[in-house]
Design a protein around this motif. Structure first.
Motif, PDB file in Angstrom:
ATOM      1  N   LEU A  77       0.823  -1.205   0.000  1.00 27.29           N
ATOM      2  CA  LEU A  77       0.000   0.000   0.000  1.00 27.29           C
ATOM      3  C   LEU A  77       0.864   1.264   0.000  1.00 27.29           C
ATOM      4  N   PRO A  78       0.290   2.384  -0.437  1.00 26.03           N
ATOM      5  CA  PRO A  78       1.006   3.664  -0.331  1.00 26.03           C
ATOM      6  C   PRO A  78       1.282   3.986   1.151  1.00 26.03           C
ATOM      7  N   LEU A  79       2.343   4.687   1.394  1.00 24.36           N
ATOM      8  CA  LEU A  79       2.771   5.021   2.747  1.00 24.36           C
ATOM      9  C   LEU A  79       1.647   5.634   3.579  1.00 24.36           C
ATOM     10  N   CYS A  80       0.888   6.561   3.000  1.00 24.22           N
ATOM     11  CA  CYS A  80      -0.158   7.248   3.764  1.00 24.22           C
ATOM     12  C   CYS A  80      -1.224   6.267   4.274  1.00 24.22           C
ATOM     13  N   GLU A  81      -1.516   5.216   3.506  1.00 26.03           N
ATOM     14  CA  GLU A  81      -2.500   4.235   3.950  1.00 26.03           C
ATOM     15  C   GLU A  81      -1.942   3.341   5.057  1.00 26.03           C
ATOM     16  N   LYS A  82      -0.671   2.976   4.951  1.00 31.20           N
ATOM     17  CA  LYS A  82      -0.059   2.156   6.000  1.00 31.20           C
ATOM     18  C   LYS A  82       0.001   2.930   7.308  1.00 31.20           C
ATOM     19  N   GLN A  83       0.224   4.235   7.214  1.00 29.60           N
ATOM     20  CA  GLN A  83       0.333   5.054   8.415  1.00 29.60           C
ATOM     21  C   GLN A  83      -0.995   5.214   9.147  1.00 29.60           C
ATOM     22  N   GLU A  84      -2.102   4.828   8.498  1.00 26.93           N
ATOM     23  CA  GLU A  84      -3.415   4.890   9.148  1.00 26.93           C
ATOM     24  C   GLU A  84      -3.506   3.936  10.338  1.00 26.93           C
ATOM     25  N   THR A  85      -2.607   2.966  10.428  1.00 29.48           N
ATOM     26  CA  THR A  85      -2.609   2.062  11.576  1.00 29.48           C
ATOM     27  C   THR A  85      -2.019   2.738  12.799  1.00 29.48           C
ATOM     28  N   GLY A  86      -1.463   3.911  12.628  1.00 32.31           N
ATOM     29  CA  GLY A  86      -0.899   4.671  13.736  1.00 32.31           C
ATOM     30  C   GLY A  86       0.614   4.575  13.773  1.00 32.31           C
ATOM     31  N   GLN A  87       1.202   5.586  14.332  1.00 33.17           N
ATOM     32  CA  GLN A  87       2.651   5.592  14.509  1.00 33.17           C
ATOM     33  C   GLN A  87       2.991   4.646  15.655  1.00 33.17           C
TER      34      GLN A  87
END
Length: 189
Positions: A77-87
């Motif tokens: 997935l694009p980075l922005c979508e993976k980051q939706e899981t939280g930092q």
């Protein structure tokens, strides 16, 4: 899977026993859980070595394959979508270069609690695959822990397994992905 070098095995054995490693223990003990003698093998490995590797563990290959497939999809997935899981604080998605000067390689990872992590709400198929896998692994781990307790005469029998099954368990699941090194990093090497 963890791969341990022969020198590390020898050092571990010496540290535990203060004796040179016998030839018998130059390999990690292998316990086949489908073998009727596996309970004895687990006890012996615990008493003489401290750890062991299991095969024929009963975790369905379809659960393993599906989780691997879902992890591959997630990391695609694009980075922005993976980051939706939280930092990662500490749980969630993280990515960082590794090495003292950012020149050794790259890693991205997903670190989750083994109790349904709310940060995967958007990734239903990943959550289901993870849940099926974790339930199966926990069941297998509890059986091994209770076999260890029996063999080592630890009472009560579930003293170790109940730690794993507790809703407040601090068990975690981590999956790593090592993407290809970007071209500019390759040229600088």
């Amino acid at each position: 899977m963890v791969v341990v070098s022969k020198p590390a095995i020898e050092q571990f054995y010496y540290t535990r026993t203060n004796k040179p490693t016998p030839a018998l223990f130059t390999q990690i003990p292998l316990v086949d859980l489908s073998n009727p003698d596996s309970k004895h093998q687990i006890t012996k490995a615990c008493e003489e070595f401290g750890f062991f590797k299991v095969i024929n563990h009963g975790v369905p290959m379809e659960f393993i394959s599906l989780l691997e497939s879902e992890a591959t999809k997630f990391f695609s997935l694009p980075l922005c979508e993976k980051q939706e899981t939280g930092q990662p604080k500490p749980y969630g998605y993280g990515n960082k270069s590794i090495g003292m000067h950012d020149d050794v390689g790259w890693v991205e990872y997903l670190l989750l609690t083994t109790n349904q992590d709310p940060n995967l709400h958007r990734f239903q198929s990943f959550r289901l695959a993870l849940s099926n896998y974790m339930n199966s692994v926990k069941k297998m781990a509890c059986e091994i822990l209770e076999t260890m307790a029996d063999g080592l005469k630890i009472q009560p029998r579930n003293v170790l397994s109940k730690l794993l099954m507790d809703e407040e368990s601090d068990s975690v699941f981590r999956v790593n992905h090592y993407p290809p090194c970007p071209e500019e990093k390759l040229a600088a090497s």
